[in-house]
Design an enzyme around this catalytic site. Structure first.
Site, mmCIF file in Angstrom:
data_model
loop_
_atom_site.group_PDB
_atom_site.id
_atom_site.type_symbol
_atom_site.label_atom_id
_atom_site.label_comp_id
_atom_site.label_asym_id
_atom_site.label_seq_id
_atom_site.Cartn_x
_atom_site.Cartn_y
_atom_site.Cartn_z
ATOM 1 N N SER A 132 2.615 -57.048 92.124
ATOM 2 C CA SER A 132 1.390 -57.666 91.492
ATOM 3 C C SER A 132 1.330 -59.119 92.036
ATOM 4 O O SER A 132 2.281 -59.677 92.491
ATOM 5 C CB SER A 132 1.946 -57.453 89.802
ATOM 6 O OG SER A 132 1.156 -58.505 89.106
ATOM 7 N N TYR A 145 7.656 -59.062 82.445
ATOM 8 C CA TYR A 145 6.825 -58.460 83.503
ATOM 9 C C TYR A 145 7.103 -59.314 85.082
ATOM 10 O O TYR A 145 7.453 -58.634 86.077
ATOM 11 C CB TYR A 145 5.445 -58.404 83.281
ATOM 12 C CG TYR A 145 4.597 -57.692 83.967
ATOM 13 C CD1 TYR A 145 4.606 -56.214 84.597
ATOM 14 C CD2 TYR A 145 3.676 -58.312 84.730
ATOM 15 C CE1 TYR A 145 4.044 -55.495 85.244
ATOM 16 C CE2 TYR A 145 2.912 -57.563 85.511
ATOM 17 C CZ TYR A 145 3.136 -56.185 85.980
ATOM 18 O OH TYR A 145 2.182 -55.414 87.027
HETATM 19 P P1 NAP Z 1 -1.911 -47.498 84.198
HETATM 20 O O1 NAP Z 1 -3.268 -47.060 84.100
HETATM 21 O O2 NAP Z 1 -1.123 -47.824 82.761
HETATM 22 O O3 NAP Z 1 -1.099 -46.597 85.132
HETATM 23 C C1 NAP Z 1 0.419 -46.618 85.153
HETATM 24 C C2 NAP Z 1 0.889 -45.459 85.923
HETATM 25 O O4 NAP Z 1 2.301 -45.344 85.905
HETATM 26 C C3 NAP Z 1 0.730 -44.092 85.082
HETATM 27 O O5 NAP Z 1 0.327 -43.057 85.730
HETATM 28 C C4 NAP Z 1 2.174 -43.768 84.134
HETATM 29 O O6 NAP Z 1 2.017 -42.269 84.081
HETATM 30 C C5 NAP Z 1 2.818 -44.104 85.248
HETATM 31 N N1 NAP Z 1 4.169 -44.354 84.619
HETATM 32 C C6 NAP Z 1 4.588 -45.347 83.545
HETATM 33 N N2 NAP Z 1 5.783 -44.818 83.431
HETATM 34 C C7 NAP Z 1 6.450 -44.023 84.371
HETATM 35 C C8 NAP Z 1 7.369 -43.226 84.167
HETATM 36 N N3 NAP Z 1 8.377 -43.464 83.436
HETATM 37 N N4 NAP Z 1 7.673 -42.333 85.295
HETATM 38 C C9 NAP Z 1 6.687 -41.742 85.882
HETATM 39 N N5 NAP Z 1 5.285 -42.807 85.774
HETATM 40 C C10 NAP Z 1 5.196 -43.528 85.086
HETATM 41 O O7 NAP Z 1 -1.899 -48.805 84.880
HETATM 42 P P2 NAP Z 1 -2.100 -49.306 86.497
HETATM 43 O O8 NAP Z 1 -2.792 -50.675 86.314
HETATM 44 O O9 NAP Z 1 -2.913 -48.409 87.180
HETATM 45 O O10 NAP Z 1 -0.550 -49.689 87.083
HETATM 46 C C11 NAP Z 1 -0.460 -49.134 88.274
HETATM 47 C C12 NAP Z 1 0.517 -50.334 88.971
HETATM 48 O O11 NAP Z 1 -0.223 -51.123 89.057
HETATM 49 C C13 NAP Z 1 2.029 -50.367 87.972
HETATM 50 O O12 NAP Z 1 3.127 -50.995 88.729
HETATM 51 C C14 NAP Z 1 1.374 -52.146 87.614
HETATM 52 O O13 NAP Z 1 2.466 -52.976 87.429
HETATM 53 C C15 NAP Z 1 0.608 -52.524 88.800
HETATM 54 N N6 NAP Z 1 -0.521 -53.701 88.473
HETATM 55 C C16 NAP Z 1 -1.442 -53.588 87.599
HETATM 56 C C17 NAP Z 1 -2.279 -54.489 87.668
HETATM 57 C C18 NAP Z 1 -3.656 -54.272 86.419
HETATM 58 O O14 NAP Z 1 -3.915 -55.411 86.189
HETATM 59 N N7 NAP Z 1 -3.817 -53.380 85.924
HETATM 60 C C19 NAP Z 1 -2.242 -55.676 88.369
HETATM 61 C C20 NAP Z 1 -1.205 -55.615 89.264
HETATM 62 C C21 NAP Z 1 -0.310 -54.775 89.265
HETATM 63 P P3 NAP Z 1 2.730 -41.294 82.864
HETATM 64 O O15 NAP Z 1 2.438 -42.198 81.476
HETATM 65 O O16 NAP Z 1 1.745 -40.161 82.892
HETATM 66 O O17 NAP Z 1 3.971 -41.161 83.122
#
Ligand code: NAP
Length: 245
Positions: A132, A145
């Site tokens: 991120s 975070y």
């Molecule tokens: P999201 O829609 O909440 O997706 C998060 C994913 O992680 C879900 O598929 C969830 O699946 C999975 N997850 C959470 N805990 C888990 C566990 N214990 N075991 C296996 N899977 C797990 O959010 P997203 O934005 O797509 O996030 C994806 C990545 O991008 C993350 O690493 C986040 O920190 C990063 N990111 C996001 C942003 C943003 O603004 N959205 C910006 C920078 C970086 P289940 O709940 O089904 O397990």
């Protein structure tokens, strides 16, 4: 069996992971999708002719079973992760911090260790880790975070050096604001608070990030895209964004 190369995507049940699974399938990969919500995984897997396998990155037994179910892997996308809470250090919730470290840091470590032998054995492996812009600098109220994302990034960047000479590429993806379920999770299901995050701004979509991951994954083997930072046009950093209205 399939003759397509295998890509493993963690956290593939929503957001960036789901979009990445779709983009990689389009690019010719057989995708193994991992997450805890298996109903969602199964739906996406059926759509892209992939394989859904339950995965909880915070549980060593689950990761071992997941790795045993992966037939061999050329690409690993460490995407599972997220944030819990947004409060000053003085009011930090230890359980939320533990969740963030367990999921983003130890989870990435555990899955990477489990799949590294298969990635190396492929003769042309690739690890993509979604950190991120929170891995670049601090922002107020975000220390749990930003700390976890810095630690996850250090793990990934350290591997880049440790694996020199081995047939494996390492790419870190550093997105700014992306509209996914991220903020819903961060604010414990409070949709009002989650919507506010994206108010007056056009955020990135999960598909925008997935396109970049697929691009990195489809370069020739000698080309290593080390770090890719992508943000909405209206966002300069974790602390600075321009909002309409
Ligand atoms: P999201 O829609 O909440 O997706 C998060 C994913 O992680 C879900 O598929 C969830 O699946 C999975 N997850 C959470 N805990 C888990 C566990 N214990 N075991 C296996 N899977 C797990 O959010 P997203 O934005 O797509 O996030 C994806 C990545 O991008 C993350 O690493 C986040 O920190 C990063 N990111 C996001 C942003 C943003 O603004 N959205 C910006 C920078 C970086 P289940 O709940 O089904 O397990």
């Amino acid at each position: 069996m399939t003759d397509r190369p295998t890509a493993v995507v963690t956290g593939a049940s929503s957001g960036i992971g789901a979009a990445t699974a779709r983009a990689l399938a389009k690019a010719g990969f057989h995708v193994v999708l991992g997450a805890r919500r298996t109903d969602r995984l199964a739906e996406i897997a059926a759509e892209i002719d992939g394989t859904a396998v339950r995965l909880d990155v915070t549980d060593p037994e689950s990761v071992a079973a997941f790795a045993a179910a992966v037939p061999g892997a050329k690409l690993l996308v460490n995407n599972a992760g997220g944030a819990k809470g947004l409060e000053p250090v003085a009011e930090a919730d230890e359980d939320a911090w533990r969740w963030m470290y367990e999921t983003n840091v130890i989870g990435t470590l555990r899955v990477t260790k489990a799949l590294l032998p298969a990635l190396l054995a492929s003769g042309d492996g690739h690890i993509v880790t979604v950190t991120s812009i929170a891995a670049l600098e601090p922002y107020d109220n975000g220390a749990g975070y930003t700390g976890a994302k810095h630690a996850q990034a250090m793990l990934h960047r350290t591997l880049r050096g440790e694996l020199l000479g081995q047939p494996i590429r390492l790419t870190e993806i550093l997105p700014g604001m992306v509209e996914t379920e991220f903020s819903l999770v961060r604010f414990d299901g409070d949709a009002g608070k989650a919507d506010n995050v994206y108010k007056g701004i056009t955020p990135l979509t999960a598909g925008d990030v997935a396109d970049v991951i697929a691009f990195a994954a489809t370069r020739p083997s000698h080309v290593n895209l080390d770090q890719i930072v992508l943000k909405p046009r209206a966002q300069a950093s974790g602390m600075r964004a321009y909002r309409e209205g």
